[in-house]
Design a protein around this motif. Structure first.
Motif, PDB file in Angstrom:
ATOM      1  N   VAL A   1     -59.615 -70.216 -94.454  1.00 46.52           N
ATOM      2  CA  VAL A   1     -58.478 -69.781 -95.281  1.00 46.52           C
ATOM      3  C   VAL A   1     -58.077 -68.337 -95.014  1.00 46.52           C
ATOM      4  O   VAL A   1     -56.966 -67.928 -95.373  1.00 46.52           O
ATOM      5  N   LEU A   2     -58.945 -67.549 -94.380  1.00 44.88           N
ATOM      6  CA  LEU A   2     -58.599 -66.155 -94.089  1.00 44.88           C
ATOM      7  C   LEU A   2     -57.659 -66.081 -92.888  1.00 44.88           C
ATOM      8  O   LEU A   2     -57.674 -66.957 -92.028  1.00 44.88           O
ATOM      9  N   PRO A   3     -56.841 -65.046 -92.827  1.00 48.00           N
ATOM     10  CA  PRO A   3     -55.980 -64.845 -91.643  1.00 48.00           C
ATOM     11  C   PRO A   3     -56.830 -64.769 -90.383  1.00 48.00           C
ATOM     12  O   PRO A   3     -58.013 -64.385 -90.431  1.00 48.00           O
ATOM     13  N   GLY A   4     -56.235 -65.119 -89.252  1.00 42.20           N
ATOM     14  CA  GLY A   4     -56.953 -65.272 -87.993  1.00 42.20           C
ATOM     15  C   GLY A   4     -57.992 -64.219 -87.668  1.00 42.20           C
ATOM     16  O   GLY A   4     -59.170 -64.528 -87.488  1.00 42.20           O
ATOM     17  N   LYS A   5     -57.588 -62.939 -87.552  1.00 40.28           N
ATOM     18  CA  LYS A   5     -58.511 -61.895 -87.134  1.00 40.28           C
ATOM     19  C   LYS A   5     -59.613 -61.680 -88.160  1.00 40.28           C
ATOM     20  O   LYS A   5     -60.792 -61.517 -87.798  1.00 40.28           O
ATOM     21  N   LEU A   6     -59.250 -61.684 -89.442  1.00 41.50           N
ATOM     22  CA  LEU A   6     -60.245 -61.478 -90.493  1.00 41.50           C
ATOM     23  C   LEU A   6     -61.224 -62.651 -90.537  1.00 41.50           C
ATOM     24  O   LEU A   6     -62.432 -62.467 -90.699  1.00 41.50           O
ATOM     25  N   GLY A   7     -60.686 -63.868 -90.375  1.00 44.41           N
ATOM     26  CA  GLY A   7     -61.545 -65.040 -90.345  1.00 44.41           C
ATOM     27  C   GLY A   7     -62.524 -64.981 -89.189  1.00 44.41           C
ATOM     28  O   GLY A   7     -63.700 -65.347 -89.332  1.00 44.41           O
ATOM     29  N   TRP A   8     -62.048 -64.520 -88.029  1.00 45.36           N
ATOM     30  CA  TRP A   8     -62.923 -64.393 -86.862  1.00 45.36           C
ATOM     31  C   TRP A   8     -64.031 -63.376 -87.113  1.00 45.36           C
ATOM     32  O   TRP A   8     -65.194 -63.594 -86.746  1.00 45.36           O
ATOM     33  N   GLN A   9     -63.701 -62.283 -87.787  1.00 47.13           N
ATOM     34  CA  GLN A   9     -64.709 -61.262 -88.081  1.00 47.13           C
ATOM     35  C   GLN A   9     -65.785 -61.818 -89.026  1.00 47.13           C
ATOM     36  O   GLN A   9     -66.985 -61.558 -88.841  1.00 47.13           O
ATOM     37  N   VAL A  10     -65.366 -62.577 -90.039  1.00 42.08           N
ATOM     38  CA  VAL A  10     -66.341 -63.174 -90.962  1.00 42.08           C
ATOM     39  C   VAL A  10     -67.220 -64.194 -90.240  1.00 42.08           C
ATOM     40  O   VAL A  10     -68.421 -64.291 -90.477  1.00 42.08           O
TER      41      VAL A  10
END
Length: 230
Positions: free
Chosen positions: A167-176
């Motif tokens: 559910v997080l935006p692409g870059k933030l989701g990738w970081q998580v």
């Protein structure tokens, strides 16, 4: 029955634990299949045969040690493989695949609640068969509640973490998602320092309260019955 021997505890817990972890994993594979990924099906992992899903450490050793130590019991099975790229809408579909596991635990918890209720009625009627049925139902409620709440924590590689990444935006989701290789060790650390218990206790206390209302007994009585299983 106020006290159980180790053998009795093993008998009570074995079936609920095997069903809880097996159907949790099968649910992931089933949802992935519905959303376009046949990987689990092709590898024979949609089977209800527990042997296909058993992880020697997570399914046998860890639950066994926790049972001996008298703590809350949880475990895991071999993860069902999901090919992200095969899903029709990979990012959003992965959230549904992840939620299918805790959803299966919720459904099983409700089934075991019915078993416990029927067993409780038999016990009150003086039927000796009701006692093992009742306690196995309690064990089923407890293990499924723990697996559901634990897996919903927003920490990769738990199911809640995969939902968060989806559910997080692409870059933030990738970081998580980069936390995933360390997630298991974080969970062990939280468990060792008692933090995991503090996080889960409000949800588990709510489960005990609902159970007490379902059986028509007090919160203290319900908690005492569950404690007798450890």
């Amino acid at each position: 029955m106020d006290e159980f021997s180790l053998v009795q505890k093993i008998i009570i817990w074995t079936v609920p634990v095997l069903f809880a972890i097996t159907l949790h994993e099968v649910a992931h594979g089933w949802m992935a299949l519905k959303l376009g990924d046949r990987t689990a099906q092709m590898l024979g992992r949609l089977s209800l045969n527990p042997i296909k899903h058993i992880d020697p450490i997570g399914t046998i050793v860890v639950p066994g040690i926790l049972l001996l130590l008298g703590g809350f019991i949880f475990g895991w099975a071999k993860p069902v493989p999901v090919s992200y790229q095969n899903l029709r809408k990979p990012k959003s579909d992965m959230a549904w695949v992840a939620l299918a596991g805790p959803g299966a635990n919720l459904a099983m918890g409700l089934v075991w609640a019915v078993v416990a209720k029927l067993g409780f009625g038999l016990v009150q009627a003086g039927n000796s068969f009701g006692e093992p049925m009742f306690y196995m139902g309690l064990a089923g409620i407890w293990i499924n509640a723990i697996l559901m709440f634990l897996n919903l924590l927003p920490l990769p590689p738990l199911d809640g973490g995969r939902v968060l990444v989806s559910v997080l935006p692409g870059k933030l989701g990738w970081q998580v998602s980069r936390i995933e290789p360390y997630g298991f060790f974080i969970i062990l650390g939280l468990l060792a320092f008692g933090i995991l218990g503090l996080i889960l206790s409000p949800m588990l206390n709510t489960t005990v309260q609902i159970l007490a209302q379902w059986l028509g007994i007090s919160f203290g009585q319900a908690a005492s019955l569950l404690n007798s299983l450890f």
